[in-house]
Motif scaffolding. Structure first.
Motif, PDB file in Angstrom:
ATOM      1  N   ALA A 271       0.829  -1.208   0.000  1.00 31.07           N
ATOM      2  CA  ALA A 271       0.000   0.000   0.000  1.00 31.07           C
ATOM      3  C   ALA A 271       0.863   1.258   0.000  1.00 31.07           C
ATOM      4  CB  ALA A 271      -0.933  -0.004   1.207  1.00 31.07           C
ATOM      5  N   THR A 272       1.988   1.220   0.715  1.00 34.42           N
ATOM      6  CA  THR A 272       2.894   2.368   0.751  1.00 34.42           C
ATOM      7  C   THR A 272       3.513   2.615  -0.623  1.00 34.42           C
ATOM      8  OG1 THR A 272       3.411   1.980   3.084  1.00 34.42           O
ATOM      9  CG2 THR A 272       4.971   3.311   1.830  1.00 34.42           C
ATOM     10  N   ILE A 273       3.925   1.563  -1.292  1.00 37.79           N
ATOM     11  CA  ILE A 273       4.476   1.705  -2.642  1.00 37.79           C
ATOM     12  C   ILE A 273       3.412   2.251  -3.587  1.00 37.79           C
ATOM     13  CG2 ILE A 273       5.403   0.435  -4.617  1.00 37.79           C
ATOM     14  CD1 ILE A 273       6.672  -1.517  -2.602  1.00 37.79           C
ATOM     15  N   ASP A 274       2.228   1.707  -3.487  1.00 33.64           N
ATOM     16  CA  ASP A 274       1.112   2.163  -4.324  1.00 33.64           C
ATOM     17  C   ASP A 274       0.853   3.659  -4.130  1.00 33.64           C
ATOM     18  OD1 ASP A 274      -1.174   2.417  -5.826  1.00 33.64           O
ATOM     19  OD2 ASP A 274      -2.204   0.712  -4.931  1.00 33.64           O
ATOM     20  N   ARG A 275       0.998   4.112  -2.898  1.00 29.44           N
ATOM     21  CA  ARG A 275       0.743   5.524  -2.576  1.00 29.44           C
ATOM     22  C   ARG A 275       1.863   6.451  -3.042  1.00 29.44           C
ATOM     23  NH1 ARG A 275       1.397   6.160   3.384  1.00 29.44           N
ATOM     24  NH2 ARG A 275       3.561   6.452   2.718  1.00 29.44           N
ATOM     25  N   ASP A 276       3.115   5.984  -2.906  1.00 32.97           N
ATOM     26  CA  ASP A 276       4.247   6.900  -3.063  1.00 32.97           C
ATOM     27  C   ASP A 276       4.878   6.921  -4.447  1.00 32.97           C
ATOM     28  OD1 ASP A 276       3.906   7.552  -0.426  1.00 32.97           O
ATOM     29  OD2 ASP A 276       5.529   6.261   0.313  1.00 32.97           O
ATOM     30  N   PHE A 277       4.812   5.823  -5.188  1.00 33.27           N
ATOM     31  CA  PHE A 277       5.540   5.771  -6.459  1.00 33.27           C
ATOM     32  C   PHE A 277       4.742   6.438  -7.585  1.00 33.27           C
ATOM     33  CE2 PHE A 277       8.566   3.293  -4.292  1.00 33.27           C
ATOM     34  CZ  PHE A 277       9.699   3.213  -5.097  1.00 33.27           C
ATOM     35  N   PRO A 278       5.456   6.859  -8.633  1.00 30.72           N
ATOM     36  CA  PRO A 278       4.829   7.658  -9.695  1.00 30.72           C
ATOM     37  C   PRO A 278       3.610   6.979 -10.310  1.00 30.72           C
ATOM     38  CG  PRO A 278       7.213   7.693  -9.943  1.00 30.72           C
ATOM     39  CD  PRO A 278       6.918   6.690  -8.876  1.00 30.72           C
ATOM     40  N   GLU A 279       2.617   7.773 -10.600  1.00 28.17           N
ATOM     41  CA  GLU A 279       1.405   7.297 -11.259  1.00 28.17           C
ATOM     42  C   GLU A 279       1.448   7.676 -12.744  1.00 28.17           C
ATOM     43  OE1 GLU A 279      -1.682   9.211  -9.029  1.00 28.17           O
ATOM     44  OE2 GLU A 279      -1.731   7.580  -7.526  1.00 28.17           O
ATOM     45  N   PRO A 280       0.714   6.958 -13.571  1.00 26.37           N
ATOM     46  CA  PRO A 280      -0.166   5.825 -13.279  1.00 26.37           C
ATOM     47  C   PRO A 280       0.615   4.586 -12.822  1.00 26.37           C
ATOM     48  CG  PRO A 280      -0.664   6.797 -15.424  1.00 26.37           C
ATOM     49  CD  PRO A 280       0.628   7.353 -14.996  1.00 26.37           C
ATOM     50  N   LEU A 281       0.082   3.907 -11.824  1.00 31.31           N
ATOM     51  CA  LEU A 281       0.687   2.705 -11.267  1.00 31.31           C
ATOM     52  C   LEU A 281      -0.239   1.526 -11.507  1.00 31.31           C
ATOM     53  CD1 LEU A 281       2.543   2.226  -7.934  1.00 31.31           C
ATOM     54  CD2 LEU A 281       0.594   0.753  -8.438  1.00 31.31           C
ATOM     55  N   MET A 282       0.341   0.432 -11.970  1.00 31.38           N
ATOM     56  CA  MET A 282      -0.394  -0.815 -12.169  1.00 31.38           C
ATOM     57  C   MET A 282       0.178  -1.891 -11.262  1.00 31.38           C
ATOM     58  SD  MET A 282      -0.560  -0.967 -16.324  1.00 31.38           S
ATOM     59  CE  MET A 282      -1.190   0.395 -17.308  1.00 31.38           C
ATOM     60  N   THR A 283      -0.635  -2.868 -10.924  1.00 31.51           N
ATOM     61  CA  THR A 283      -0.134  -4.023 -10.180  1.00 31.51           C
ATOM     62  C   THR A 283      -0.183  -5.248 -11.075  1.00 31.51           C
ATOM     63  OG1 THR A 283      -2.318  -4.570  -9.288  1.00 31.51           O
ATOM     64  CG2 THR A 283      -0.911  -3.110  -7.966  1.00 31.51           C
ATOM     65  N   TRP A 284       0.797  -6.111 -10.884  1.00 32.69           N
ATOM     66  CA  TRP A 284       0.902  -7.315 -11.714  1.00 32.69           C
ATOM     67  C   TRP A 284      -0.372  -8.147 -11.623  1.00 32.69           C
ATOM     68  CZ3 TRP A 284       4.999  -8.886 -14.835  1.00 32.69           C
ATOM     69  CH2 TRP A 284       4.924 -10.187 -15.340  1.00 32.69           C
ATOM     70  N   SER A 285      -0.895  -8.326 -10.415  1.00 33.13           N
ATOM     71  CA  SER A 285      -2.061  -9.183 -10.230  1.00 33.13           C
ATOM     72  C   SER A 285      -3.299  -8.609 -10.918  1.00 33.13           C
ATOM     73  CB  SER A 285      -2.330  -9.383  -8.737  1.00 33.13           C
ATOM     74  OG  SER A 285      -2.552  -8.131  -8.102  1.00 33.13           O
ATOM     75  N   ALA A 286      -3.400  -7.281 -10.989  1.00 33.16           N
ATOM     76  CA  ALA A 286      -4.571  -6.670 -11.602  1.00 33.16           C
ATOM     77  C   ALA A 286      -4.550  -6.768 -13.120  1.00 33.16           C
ATOM     78  CB  ALA A 286      -4.664  -5.202 -11.189  1.00 33.16           C
ATOM     79  N   LEU A 287      -3.363  -6.927 -13.701  1.00 40.51           N
ATOM     80  CA  LEU A 287      -3.256  -6.975 -15.156  1.00 40.51           C
ATOM     81  C   LEU A 287      -3.802  -8.270 -15.742  1.00 40.51           C
ATOM     82  CD1 LEU A 287       0.255  -5.367 -15.651  1.00 40.51           C
ATOM     83  CD2 LEU A 287      -1.911  -4.482 -16.513  1.00 40.51           C
ATOM     84  N   GLY A 288      -3.674  -9.354 -14.990  1.00 41.16           N
ATOM     85  CA  GLY A 288      -4.134 -10.639 -15.501  1.00 41.16           C
ATOM     86  C   GLY A 288      -3.211 -11.175 -16.569  1.00 41.16           C
TER      87      GLY A 288
END
Length: 417
Positions: A271-288
């Protein structure tokens, strides 16, 4: 020594059990050893006459793995007991398919050591890198079981080479042969009269090159690499690494896309990485599984929230940053270097010979603060010739050091006959 050693080991075990009340790692250590003897007993017949390989954790297992795979290729019928000291090692490799059984190392007492050797009657044993367990070693020696220490590293500061280290030197006498990673370790052992020793090199080089040769595709990563922009892959990072990266990237001329695979996948950390790193941010699990190039056209950060991908992910990077160099020590540099990627890491690497080797070769870069990290990133991403030369140097460093497995397997196989 036995009495003093047994007392100190007993105190350590007591301390771990006390810490288990609040420390998750200690709790896992204790819980994992519950019913240990029942599990081993159930596998008694399947394990008798086995090869017993013991590793402290995942990193050591990766050093022993090429040797085990080579032996099993020649002796597919050979039963294998694989043990770990740490819960992280056990959890990561408890389903390793080449092992007949995977479990924890029993606590190192004279009684436990004799019980284990009597139970499994090993044909030979392999300990990896730093494994010195007084009672287990002596129990194996008493039964005439050849024990090999592989990918070993020694330093002059260790007890083996001190005036008070007689009992430690006695443990070295339990090994049928010691295979060291380097000439320095070899010379230290010869200096104290240990002559059943030879320089084999480090089996990790064989392991990482095997991953490169297998060249398993990751479609999501391939799609990411096919979109626009350079990629900085940050592997096995901790919060300190991430803070440093964020600070450096704020003022860097280079603006690479970030792929970050943290060492621990705790929800709070992600959650901290999701909040702090540059956007747009994607997660591997969400990509499918149907990720395509257009999805990555505006991506700034890809958060890898899955384990087991990192060694293959480095293939798709332009530059690698490997974490751990501001904590207990850097993680695997060789996984990235094997793919021909320049590797950046923190300053706590004195126990890792590959760090100095990569620096000397021109493929590794030590950074002590955000300013130094920013300068290295600007240099690598700002000049394609510098980037290419550093990547070539890193790849050559690994390729020139393969072959340790072959040098080890022959003597072990002869012991198994």
């Amino acid at each position: 020594m036995p009495a003093l050693y047994s007392a100190s080991v007993g105190m350590y075990h007591l301390a771990v059990r006390c810490a288990a009340a609040w420390n998750p790692k200690a709790k896992a250590w204790v819980k994992g050893r519950e019913d240990l003897w029942s599990r081993l007993g159930a596998k008694k017949e399947a394990l008798r006459g086995c090869l017993w390989m013991h590793c402290a954790s995942v990193g050591e297992f990766e050093q022993g793995r090429p040797v085990l795979e080579a032996i099993k290729a020649q002796r597919p019928d050979l039963p294998v007991l694989l043990t770990f000291f740490s819960p992280s090692g056990y959890e990561a490799r408890k389903d390793f398919p080449l092992a007949t059984h995977v479990d924890y190392l029993p606590e190192d007492s004279a009684r436990n050591a004799r019980r284990l050797v009597d139970l499994i009657a090993p044909r030979a044993s392999i300990f990896v890198k730093y494994e010195f367990w007084y009672h287990h070693l002596h129990a194996l020696k008493a039964k005439g079981v050849p024990v090999f220490l592989i990918s070993a590293l020694f330093r002059a500061s260790q007890p083996f080479f001190k005036w008070y280290g007689g009992a430690w030197r006695e443990m070295l006498g339990c090994y049928a042969h010691i295979f060291t990673q380097d000439e320095k370790s070899h010379a230290l052992l010869l200096g104290i009269g240990v002559d059943r020793v030879s320089v084999s090199g480090d089996t990790r080089f064989d392991r990482v090159m095997a991953i490169v040769k297998a060249d398993e595709e990751l479609p999501t990563a391939r799609a990411m690499a096919g979109s626009h922009g350079r990629i900085l892959l940050c592997g096995s990072t901790w919060p300190k690494d991430e803070s440093l990266l964020l600070e450096a990237l704020q003022t860097a001329r280079a603006t690479p896309r970030i792929v970050i695979a943290p060492h621990e996948l705790k929800k709070e950390h992600l959650a901290t990485i999701d909040r702090d790193f540059p956007e747009p941010l994607m997660t591997w699990s969400a990509l499918g599984s149907d990720a395509s190039v257009p999805q990555f056209s505006n991506m700034r950060t890809l958060l890898v929230d899955r384990i087991g991908l990192l060694a293959r992910l480095y293939k798709y990077a332009d530059v690698a940053y490997v974490g751990g160099g501001f904590g207990d020590g850097i993680h695997s540099l060789l996984e990235a270097a094997a793919w021909g990627k320049p590797v950046i890491f923190g300053s706590k690497h004195t126990k890792f010979t590959e760090a100095k080797g990569l620096i000397d070769a021109g493929g590794g870069f030590e950074v002590r603060n955000a300013d130094e990290l920013r300068a290295v990133l600007d240099r690598l991403f700002g000049d394609k010739d510098v980037l290419a030369a550093a990547g070539k140097a890193a790849g050559n460093y690994v390729r020139e050091r393969v072959g340790a497995t072959e040098r080890i397997v022959g003597p072990v196989m002869r012991a198994l006959c």
